[in-house]
Design a protein around this motif. Structure first.
Motif, PDB file in Angstrom:
ATOM      1  N   GLY A  17       0.816  -1.208   0.000  1.00 15.56           N
ATOM      2  CA  GLY A  17       0.000   0.000   0.000  1.00 15.56           C
ATOM      3  C   GLY A  17       0.848   1.255   0.000  1.00 15.56           C
ATOM      4  N   ALA A  18       1.933   1.242   0.782  1.00 14.95           N
ATOM      5  CA  ALA A  18       2.828   2.398   0.826  1.00 14.95           C
ATOM      6  C   ALA A  18       3.508   2.614  -0.521  1.00 14.95           C
ATOM      7  CB  ALA A  18       3.875   2.214   1.921  1.00 14.95           C
ATOM      8  N   PHE A  19       3.955   1.518  -1.150  1.00 13.48           N
ATOM      9  CA  PHE A  19       4.574   1.645  -2.469  1.00 13.48           C
ATOM     10  C   PHE A  19       3.570   2.204  -3.483  1.00 13.48           C
ATOM     11  CE2 PHE A  19       7.532  -2.100  -1.336  1.00 13.48           C
ATOM     12  CZ  PHE A  19       8.472  -1.232  -0.808  1.00 13.48           C
ATOM     13  N   ASP A  22       2.928   5.945  -2.957  1.00 14.82           N
ATOM     14  CA  ASP A  22       4.075   6.764  -3.367  1.00 14.82           C
ATOM     15  C   ASP A  22       4.220   6.800  -4.881  1.00 14.82           C
ATOM     16  OD1 ASP A  22       4.606   7.333  -0.758  1.00 14.82           O
ATOM     17  OD2 ASP A  22       6.489   6.214  -0.635  1.00 14.82           O
ATOM     18  N   LEU A  23       3.919   5.695  -5.534  1.00 18.37           N
ATOM     19  CA  LEU A  23       3.978   5.677  -7.000  1.00 18.37           C
ATOM     20  C   LEU A  23       2.951   6.633  -7.599  1.00 18.37           C
ATOM     21  CD1 LEU A  23       4.431   1.835  -7.563  1.00 18.37           C
ATOM     22  CD2 LEU A  23       6.085   3.609  -8.198  1.00 18.37           C
ATOM     23  N   VAL A  24       1.749   6.630  -7.029  1.00 21.67           N
ATOM     24  CA  VAL A  24       0.717   7.562  -7.492  1.00 21.67           C
ATOM     25  C   VAL A  24       1.167   8.996  -7.273  1.00 21.67           C
ATOM     26  CG1 VAL A  24      -1.619   8.416  -7.043  1.00 21.67           C
ATOM     27  CG2 VAL A  24      -1.207   5.956  -7.205  1.00 21.67           C
ATOM     28  N   ALA A  25       1.714   9.275  -6.086  1.00 21.09           N
ATOM     29  CA  ALA A  25       2.171  10.634  -5.776  1.00 21.09           C
ATOM     30  C   ALA A  25       3.275  11.087  -6.710  1.00 21.09           C
ATOM     31  CB  ALA A  25       2.648  10.699  -4.324  1.00 21.09           C
ATOM     32  N   ALA A  26       4.061  10.132  -7.223  1.00 21.44           N
ATOM     33  CA  ALA A  26       5.150  10.462  -8.144  1.00 21.44           C
ATOM     34  C   ALA A  26       4.674  10.599  -9.587  1.00 21.44           C
ATOM     35  CB  ALA A  26       6.245   9.401  -8.052  1.00 21.44           C
ATOM     36  N   GLY A 123       8.415   4.232   2.670  1.00 24.69           N
ATOM     37  CA  GLY A 123       7.691   3.947   1.450  1.00 24.69           C
ATOM     38  C   GLY A 123       8.619   3.541   0.323  1.00 24.69           C
ATOM     39  N   LEU A 124       8.433   4.185  -0.818  1.00 26.18           N
ATOM     40  CA  LEU A 124       9.215   3.837  -2.005  1.00 26.18           C
ATOM     41  C   LEU A 124      10.698   4.158  -1.846  1.00 26.18           C
ATOM     42  CD1 LEU A 124       8.492   2.597  -4.769  1.00 26.18           C
ATOM     43  CD2 LEU A 124       8.358   4.924  -5.675  1.00 26.18           C
ATOM     44  N   ARG A 125      11.044   4.966  -0.868  1.00 26.85           N
ATOM     45  CA  ARG A 125      12.456   5.310  -0.630  1.00 26.85           C
ATOM     46  C   ARG A 125      13.184   4.238   0.186  1.00 26.85           C
ATOM     47  NH1 ARG A 125       9.530   9.546   0.783  1.00 26.85           N
ATOM     48  NH2 ARG A 125      10.021   9.287   2.987  1.00 26.85           N
ATOM     49  N   THR A 126      12.477   3.204   0.593  1.00 33.19           N
ATOM     50  CA  THR A 126      13.104   2.115   1.332  1.00 33.19           C
ATOM     51  C   THR A 126      14.209   1.488   0.483  1.00 33.19           C
ATOM     52  OG1 THR A 126      10.957   1.635   2.333  1.00 33.19           O
ATOM     53  CG2 THR A 126      12.676  -0.025   2.586  1.00 33.19           C
ATOM     54  N   PRO A 127      15.417   1.300   1.011  1.00 36.09           N
ATOM     55  CA  PRO A 127      16.483   0.686   0.216  1.00 36.09           C
ATOM     56  C   PRO A 127      16.093  -0.707  -0.267  1.00 36.09           C
ATOM     57  CG  PRO A 127      17.369   1.644   2.230  1.00 36.09           C
ATOM     58  CD  PRO A 127      15.879   1.684   2.359  1.00 36.09           C
ATOM     59  N   MET A 128      16.321  -0.952  -1.553  1.00 40.36           N
ATOM     60  CA  MET A 128      16.013  -2.249  -2.141  1.00 40.36           C
ATOM     61  C   MET A 128      17.219  -2.757  -2.918  1.00 40.36           C
ATOM     62  SD  MET A 128      12.061  -1.763  -3.466  1.00 40.36           S
ATOM     63  CE  MET A 128      11.981   0.019  -3.675  1.00 40.36           C
ATOM     64  N   LEU A 129      17.401  -4.069  -2.894  1.00 39.30           N
ATOM     65  CA  LEU A 129      18.495  -4.726  -3.606  1.00 39.30           C
ATOM     66  C   LEU A 129      17.870  -5.648  -4.639  1.00 39.30           C
ATOM     67  CD1 LEU A 129      21.622  -5.042  -3.551  1.00 39.30           C
ATOM     68  CD2 LEU A 129      21.290  -6.942  -1.951  1.00 39.30           C
ATOM     69  N   ALA A 130      18.268  -5.510  -5.898  1.00 41.91           N
ATOM     70  CA  ALA A 130      17.632  -6.269  -6.980  1.00 41.91           C
ATOM     71  C   ALA A 130      18.636  -7.109  -7.742  1.00 41.91           C
ATOM     72  CB  ALA A 130      16.924  -5.314  -7.943  1.00 41.91           C
ATOM     73  N   ALA A 148      14.791   3.683  -4.285  1.00 40.76           N
ATOM     74  CA  ALA A 148      16.229   3.473  -4.072  1.00 40.76           C
ATOM     75  C   ALA A 148      16.530   2.006  -4.348  1.00 40.76           C
ATOM     76  CB  ALA A 148      16.615   3.845  -2.646  1.00 40.76           C
ATOM     77  N   VAL A 149      16.819   1.687  -5.618  1.00 42.37           N
ATOM     78  CA  VAL A 149      17.042   0.304  -6.036  1.00 42.37           C
ATOM     79  C   VAL A 149      18.498   0.131  -6.447  1.00 42.37           C
ATOM     80  CG1 VAL A 149      16.359  -1.557  -7.599  1.00 42.37           C
ATOM     81  CG2 VAL A 149      14.663   0.144  -6.859  1.00 42.37           C
TER      82      VAL A 149
END
Length: 263
Positions: A17-19, A22-26, A123-130, A148-149
């Motif tokens: 939900g947070a992602f 944040d995507l909508v807000a962006a 939210g979407l700024r949470t560090p992610m490793l891909a 932050a990917v």
């Protein structure tokens, strides 16, 4: 707006939900589906996974490891060839490799995405490793929207699926194990009537920790395994006397006894 790629979020709980918000807000076009949670404002709802995934350039699966394979299978009919499926669930590397194989068989590109910190407040700024063959696509699509990917590099291109999940779980062994030990120790200290003292001692140790701390902990554990095993046997016995479950103390005792036996 109509020319922007569709990003689908499957699972609209705390993280998903947070992602999505944040995507909508962006400014992204976002579609979402969750059987138990309505789509947030600005997110186009869907009746199921396949409808949610139809025409999406990127699908973020943020439901649970238990549901990850079913989510892909349910969505498969709606996925366009060349779409990117990113699994953000916390699961073992074997699950990510299974999903990678399912995606490849369907003509879908896959990314294993590990969320490396708590999502609330970030939210979407949470560090992610891909990692996985579509890791770069995830970074390219989400980065301009504020994500932050970090793409985990392999020998030639991104590391294979499962590598990011493995790193997250290795960190969990340390950090969640540390947290569990702190919780158990403070519970025992409350039973012994000295919780404030122990809390202050823990804070002091954590604040003082630095880069040499890891070497000191590892070297000391191996060097003094026999003595420390006896110490943790006594600690586990004390927690028994206090009526406090001692899973962490007992596990430490068992590890130290294993190291001592191997000397």
């Amino acid at each position: 707006m109509s020319g922007e790629p569709i990003i689908t979020v499957l699972g609209l709980g705390e993280a998903g939900g947070a992602f999505a918000r944040d995507l909508v807000a962006a400014g992204a076009r976002v579609r979402g589906y969750d059987p138990a949670v309505p789509a947030p404002d600005g997110v186009a709802g869907a009746a199921g996974e396949a409808e949610a995934a139809a025409g999406a350039a990127l699908v973020l699966s943020v439901n649970s490891a238990h549901d990850a394979v079913d989510a892909f299978r349910n969505a498969a009919a709606g996925l366009a060839d060349g779409a990117v499926w990113a699994d953000l669930n916390t699961g073992p590397p074997s699950l990510k490799r299974e999903l990678d194989g399912l995606a490849a068989a369907r003509g879908v590109r896959f990314a294993d995405v590990a969320v490396m910190a708590p999502v609330p407040g970030r939210g979407l700024r949470t560090p992610m490793l891909a990692c996985g063959d579509a890791a770069g696509d995830v970074a390219a699509l989400l980065g301009p929207l504020g994500a932050a990917v970090e793409v985990l590099a392999g020998e030639s291109g991104p590391a294979p699926a499962g590598a990011a999940a493995g790193r997250k779980l290795l960190r969990s062994v340390f950090f969640k194990g540390l947290a569990a030990s702190v919780v158990e120790a403070l519970e025992a200290a409350r039973a012994a009537g000295c919780a404030d003292w122990l809390r202050g001692n823990i804070v002091e140790e954590l604040v003082r920790a630095g880069e040499p701390t890891v070497d000191r902990l590892v070297d000391g554990t191996h060097r003094h395994a026999v003595r420390r095993a006896a110490e943790m046997r006594a600690a586990a016995d004390m927690l028994d006397e206090l009526g406090v479950p001692n899973a962490m103390a007992a596990a430490s005792r068992d590890l130290l006894e294993r190291l001592a036996a191997a000397r």
